[in-house]
Enzyme design. Sequence first.
Site, PDB file in Angstrom:
ATOM      1  N   HIS A 143       3.885  -2.160   3.165  1.00 28.94           N
ATOM      2  CA  HIS A 143       3.656  -0.911   2.532  1.00 28.94           C
ATOM      3  C   HIS A 143       5.190  -0.721   1.859  1.00 28.94           C
ATOM      4  CE1 HIS A 143       0.865  -0.580   5.769  1.00 28.94           C
ATOM      5  NE2 HIS A 143       0.290   0.468   4.995  1.00 28.94           N
ATOM      6  N   ASP A 172       0.784  -1.056   0.088  1.00 28.47           N
ATOM      7  CA  ASP A 172       0.173  -0.060   0.246  1.00 28.47           C
ATOM      8  C   ASP A 172       0.771   1.439  -0.024  1.00 28.47           C
ATOM      9  OD1 ASP A 172      -2.903  -0.815   2.042  1.00 28.47           O
ATOM     10  OD2 ASP A 172      -2.077  -1.792   0.076  1.00 28.47           O
TER      11      ASP A 172
END
Length: 867
Positions: A396, A249
């Site tokens: 991430h 992400d």
Amino acid sequence: MKSKLMIAAAVAALAGAALTLYRHQPPTAPLATTAAAVPAVQPELQALLANYRKIIVLLADEKTLSDSERKAANQVGQSLFHENLERLARLQPLLAQTQALPPAQRDAADDALLSYIESAPGLYDADRLAFREVLLALQKLAAADQTLPAIKLHKRVSEDLAALEDIEKQYDKEISDIFARFEARAITPKREKWDDYIAHLRKLYSLEQIMKDYGVIMPYPQPQAAAAPANKEIFGNALPPKTVVLTFDDGPHGTYTEEIAAILKQYNVPGVFFEVGQNVGRYKDESKRLIDAGHAVGNHSYSHALLSKQSGDKLYGEIANADSALKAADARRSPLFRFPYGAHNAEGLAILSQLGLRSVMWNVDSMDWADPVPSSIANRVLSTLDKEKRGIILFHDIHDRSVKALPMVLDKLIADGYSFAGWDGQDFKVMRGAQPEPEKIAVSTGYANSYAVVIGINDYQKWPKLQYAVQDAKAIRETLVNRFGFDSERVFTLSNGEATRNNILAVFHDKLADARLKKDDRIFVFFAGHGATRQLSSGRNLGYIIPADSDPQQVSVDAIPMTDLQNIAESLNAKHVLFVMDACYSGLGLTRGGGSNAFLRDNARRIGRQMLTAGGADQMVADGGPGGHSVFTWTLLQALNGKADLNGDGLITATELAAYVAPAVSSVSQQTPAFGSLPGSEGGEFVFQLPAEAEFLNAQSTQLGADAIALNSKLDSGRSQQTDGNTVVIKNLQGGEQKIAAPQPVDASARQLAQRANDKGLQLYKEKQYAAAEAAFTEALKYRPDFGLAANNLGFVYYKQEKYAEAARWFENTIQIDASRAIAYLNLADARQKLNDSDKAKKAYASFLELAPNHPSAGYAREQLKK
């Protein structure tokens, strides 16, 4: 009748289209008039006809095909069609050269050409329609020449063209059983029924083979799961066991996204990147690179706002604007969405449905946004997966610590046998890059440790010397270690003078005792040497193995009776023990254990003590097998190479081993191998687990020699003749007969079936059974269309048969499946070289060297680039 007319119309349309394009070819400059060019016409005509016929076969079966099969068949038909256009272009200058030859040669060449078209044996009327463009070109050349021979040629060609028009009309109208005769011409129309013609073509070509030659294999139909609603969220706990999806992400990031992508490429696994719209504008090239690499790029809102607290235009804009940014960066963006923080409301889900997007949640949180320690991040992921057993993992790609933690996670997951799923446009499915390079398997099903005692004696002190025994023992040891993963330190080997009576017994009494065997261990014992049988006063026979220092006059004193081995076998604290004795004798006790439907489960509980011998008393062990082996051991090696997996479950039991070896050996020698269970056995089976073959066939792949192939053919043929269905009759250890039935095939996944078919193909390739190997690799690809290993191997079977164009197509398919597979580029380059396409060959050689600069064939590839 309507379908027949449609096919005929399609054939005429193809011919007409070819003619139209052919007529628009630019004028060809006159070439040098050499007779050498004339013979090239005939092969081109035959190839033209072959492609024409294949197109008809594809069209004839069109209505019986599924939509996907029809689409694939049409694609192949287009390839055939355009090949013929290129062939017609090549024929034009060849025909011009023919007309420029001296009169006698020209007339002979014209007559040969037209005689073939008019009356070649085996040609149907409909076949001759394939040559209409050739006749038109020849007619045009004759019309340009006003000499008498040219006028005669023009007349003959014109009559042939008129006959072709009649033929086409016959297929354009209703076909009758009886036709009126027309005035005879050079081509005499026979007006066969169209069904007869199609039946004839189907004897020559199959639709499946045509498509396969052009790189297309239709997979077996897979059960379709009900499609999930477009707005239904995707959760990690819905994945298959031991399957993960890697998601990242908040990117793209100027540095870390690229580093994450490089790690994924190194491990050959897919990822899904959920990108923030405002970041995409800054790094849109990064999004494109991710998609080019095979990853999915999804929507993570425009500004990473907490969307559960928003509504109306603002909520819609966060989702829609980010989607517009992603499409602007690359239209191939995936219709996936991840709510920032995983927080959403009903309105947000409704907007996703409106925009055709799906929400993807996670069930494994790496917490890399908070945890600064890479090892701690990795441990958290792994411990969560240990409980969940599957999941969508949240990382991430904006943190350095995530980059460092990722390899730790991947190493462990791959070692634990996890699969990695990627987005295929509709759902998350296991991708081709999920599997690591295969490793040697350590043990077979249910075993802890594997031990072996391997003995081979050629140089006897007082018995006749042997030629094969040491070589046999060496080959068995290598097979146990390299193929079945036995630890080399647990394989105790004695050769020649080392194999004294005391040393042999010491291996069993001391080394195996010192190993502190566990109840789930297994022991394999192989002996190659002399055997003897002594009749006791009771009339019972007693068998012996003969150590290197034994005296023929003192067998009962310094040989080793089989009763001692039986006692040793019973005393060993191991689950399964298998003796394989390449010696001939009799005099063994026998007990038989019953079979079980739940084989693997029950086999783990049952003790097994089994023996397979090369023959009975007074039989000579047959020497002279390939590679310096005895016939018995050579057959045993072929069995362990996979031929004894009689039910295709990837396992070879001792019973299967005997069921293959015994009838095969007795069919080519005077030996009658015997098999049975020893006293103390409880019906357990020694089991070998076959490793998955991972060889990408190439020019360095080894094949068996002529003598080995000839013997294997005799072994397989002889065994099949002695097999009644799946049942064979072989000797038991007491000299009587017993029936052995191969286990029934077990249920398996498509992936397992594909692997087994590929493994079978490799066996057949090594024996140069190319047609059968082609069928096996085809079967593998039907089960698993993305199986790059089988695609390459199918291509190489084509290559060995000198079908270079077909081979090139399958090497190209392999590269499409797995662009990092270096050997496929080398194979493709060699195929292109054979096709005289040096530019494409050099490009493929260069790609090979870029991927594998230190490969053993790198020097060869560099030499090819210099040419």
